[in-house]
Motif scaffolding. Structure first.
Motif, mmCIF file in Angstrom:
data_model
loop_
_atom_site.group_PDB
_atom_site.id
_atom_site.type_symbol
_atom_site.label_atom_id
_atom_site.label_comp_id
_atom_site.label_asym_id
_atom_site.label_seq_id
_atom_site.Cartn_x
_atom_site.Cartn_y
_atom_site.Cartn_z
ATOM 1 N N SER A 128 44.943 -8.649 41.648
ATOM 2 C CA SER A 128 44.156 -8.651 42.448
ATOM 3 C C SER A 128 43.754 -9.918 42.764
ATOM 4 C CB SER A 128 42.987 -7.724 42.461
ATOM 5 O OG SER A 128 42.051 -7.641 41.847
ATOM 6 N N CYS A 164 47.732 -3.298 40.782
ATOM 7 C CA CYS A 164 46.837 -4.504 40.876
ATOM 8 C C CYS A 164 46.995 -5.183 42.675
ATOM 9 C CB CYS A 164 45.769 -5.815 40.044
ATOM 10 S SG CYS A 164 45.548 -4.993 38.449
ATOM 11 N N GLY A 168 45.014 -3.339 44.575
ATOM 12 C CA GLY A 168 43.927 -3.304 44.234
ATOM 13 C C GLY A 168 43.821 -2.920 43.000
ATOM 14 N N HIS A 172 39.625 -3.376 41.583
ATOM 15 C CA HIS A 172 39.165 -2.556 43.348
ATOM 16 C C HIS A 172 38.585 -1.080 42.693
ATOM 17 C CE1 HIS A 172 39.851 -0.798 46.547
ATOM 18 N NE2 HIS A 172 39.896 -1.135 47.480
ATOM 19 N N ASN A 176 33.580 -1.843 42.553
ATOM 20 C CA ASN A 176 33.963 -2.903 43.175
ATOM 21 C C ASN A 176 33.585 -4.559 42.457
ATOM 22 O OD1 ASN A 176 36.574 -5.199 43.756
ATOM 23 N ND2 ASN A 176 36.618 -4.319 45.618
ATOM 24 N N VAL A 181 41.287 -7.422 46.315
ATOM 25 C CA VAL A 181 42.146 -6.592 47.317
ATOM 26 C C VAL A 181 42.911 -7.457 46.884
ATOM 27 C CG1 VAL A 181 40.240 -7.305 49.180
ATOM 28 C CG2 VAL A 181 41.754 -9.209 48.657
ATOM 29 N N SER A 182 43.967 -6.363 48.031
ATOM 30 C CA SER A 182 45.855 -6.232 47.463
ATOM 31 C C SER A 182 45.589 -7.197 48.253
ATOM 32 C CB SER A 182 45.930 -4.633 47.702
ATOM 33 O OG SER A 182 45.434 -4.924 49.781
#
Lengths: 368, 138
Positions: A128, A164, A168, A172, A176, A181-182
């Motif tokens: 991520s 991930c 995420g 995530h 978090n 974020v993705s």
């Protein structure tokens, strides 16, 4: 280098013949490829025709906030194998874990691959991207976000490998801390394929790359950007234990009669009814088994936010309930590369020549 | 490193009965229909066993029910492949393995003989070149 350029200009058919692979060997390779892509054997002639003319694409693999499990999954599959043969025909030009080069030489290899194959290369991402503070994860002083943006700018398509990169994943999970974020939340102007799983099934990763190599396009995707051919049905619907569920025969503990007889693991927390993946057919460890066959319920690792979906051993209260899907993006299905190549973002910010913002140890102490 | 097939695994089923999950019989029906189509219309077909959600023992049960026939073929191309006609004429098993002996495809072909067994035109052209070169050397 000249040898590598020559290899890149050769078609797969030419390259195999040069290696002394017979036509029979090629047809066997196509049969294995069809099986890997979950396509019917009737497709083999079409696959053979396409692969005969297929060129070796350049692949840049970026690793961000990840545990290397996705790479482990891929490299520990059937080695060496017909599957791995695919990698002889993909130019893997940058991969932190697998490449010999390091530091400036490694970054130079990435930039060279981007310039030489502009508009045609594939970016594979695992891990991520932290948005809270670039210091959480950086490479060669370049933040993950900046490296992703500049690398995808000239790409034909992006493959987000693992939960991930796709959703995420663990970084995530609540709370978090890194603001993970993705890939799909950042990349909006390129086709993104999500190959989720923790880790993803190796044949699913190679199956997507094989599809790209064979047909020059991405496979049909579901609403979460995952290839339909592998993620089109739930674990529950393809499970060999499903007849026991239908008959109301459940294991209540991991050592009772039901467990020994292979009854349904729903009451032991199996998340199969709300998880979409190919485990029941592709299986793991060279097709040996998969979690449910080993006597453990599915964790739902290929779904968004599976870490926050409640205890792994808590039964789903409603069989057909769905996980909370926070990812608010939808990837277009079956995007042809030609269309993708036409939408290149040529912003100067994304050029490899741009000045990279160096992340120092002090940045790690900064509050986001 | 020890490979997976080097690790001895003994599957024990309750009461010593070989477990299977009832997936072999539906495939046998599919094979029967395919064989009937081949017999009457000449239509050849192929079933990929890797795409089926078999449980433990299902594949073994299917192969046991199909049995072995009169023909066995071994092919050495990108690893060994074993091809055999089952006890039912026109029903063939094609078991492709990689160089490490690990399975990469397992298929049931319905037809006179699996296509991959035939000599391929590209290989024949190559054979002519090699044979001519060999004659030129002598």
């Amino acid at each position: 280098m000249a040898d590598d350029r020559k290899k890149l200009s050769m078609t797969l058919g030419e390259s195999l013949r040069q290696q002394g692979v017979s036509r029979r060997g090629f047809l066997k390779y196509c049969a294995a490829t069809a099986s890997m892509m979950a396509l019917p054997p009737t497709m083999v002639p079409a696959i053979a025709q396409a692969l005969e003319k297929a060129k070796r694409p350049s692949v840049i693999w970026l690793s961000f906030q990840e545990c290397t499990g996705c790479t482990e999954s891929l490299t520990r599959s059937h080695s060496p194998s017909v599957e791995n043969l695919i990698f002889d025909h993909i130019s893997l030009d940058y991969h932190h874990t697998l490449q010999v080069a390091s530091g400036d030489a490694a970054e130079a290899a990435r930039e060279a691959a981007m310039h030489e194959n502009e508009g045609k290369y594939i970016v594979v991402v695992d891990g991520s991207i932290p948005l809270a503070n670039p210091g959480y994860s950086s490479i060669a002083g370049i933040s993950n976000l900046q490296m992703l943006e500049e690398t995808v700018a000239g790409a034909a398509a992006v493959v987000a490998v693992g939960s991930c990169a796709a959703f995420g994943g663990l970084p995530h999970a609540n709370p978090n801390p890194t603001g993970a974020v993705s890939v799909g939340e950042i990349v909006k102007d390129k086709p993104v394929v999500n190959v989720s799983g923790c880790p993803p099934i190796p044949t699913v990763i190679t199956g997507v790359l094989a599809h790209f190599l064979t047909f020059g396009s991405l496979p049909e995707l579901d609403a979460l950007g995952r290839p339909m051919v592998f993620f089109g049905q739930s674990i529950h619907d393809r499970c060999y234990r499903r007849p026991f569920y239908d008959k109301g025969l459940f294991a209540e503990t991991f050592d009772d009669e039901g467990a020994r007889k292979g009854w349904c693991l729903f009451r032991l927390g199996c998340k199969g009814p709300m998880t979409y993946n190919a485990c029941a057919t592709a299986k793991w460890n060279q097709g040996t088994s998969w979690p449910v066959e080993s006597g453990h319920g599915c964790l739902g690792c290929s779904e968004p936010d599976f870490w926050d979906a409640g205890g792994f051993y808590n039964a789903l209260s409603i069989p057909d309930s769905d996980l909370t899907r926070k990812t608010g993006y939808v990837v277009g299905a079956g995007v042809a590369l030609g269309a993708a190549a036409g939408a290149l973002n040529r912003s100067t910010r994304a050029k490899a020549a741009a000045k990279h913002e160096t992340v120092t140890i002090d940045d790690l102490d900064k509050k986001s | 490193m020890q490979r997976l097939q080097d690790i001895a695994i003994k599957v024990e089923s309750p009461e010593g009965v070989q477990a299977s999950h009832g997936n072999a019989l539906p495939i046998l029906h599919e094979i029967l229909h395919a064989l009937q189509r081949f017999s009457t219309e000449g239509e050849q077909s192929c079933i990929d066993l890797r795409s089926l959600p078999f449980g433990p023992g299902d594949e073994e049960e299917l192969l046991r029910l199909l049995g072995r026939g009169e023909i066995n073929v071994t092919m050495d191309a990108l690893g060994e492949s074993t091809i055999w006609e089952t006890a039912f004429s026109g029903v063939w098993i094609v078991d492709h393995r990689n160089a490490e002996g690990e399975p990469v495809a397992l298929q049931i072909e319905i037809g006179p003989v699996p296509q991959i067994v035939f000599s391929q035109q590209e290989d024949i052209v190559d054979a002519i070149d090699r044979l001519e070169a060999q004659l030129n050397d002598h």
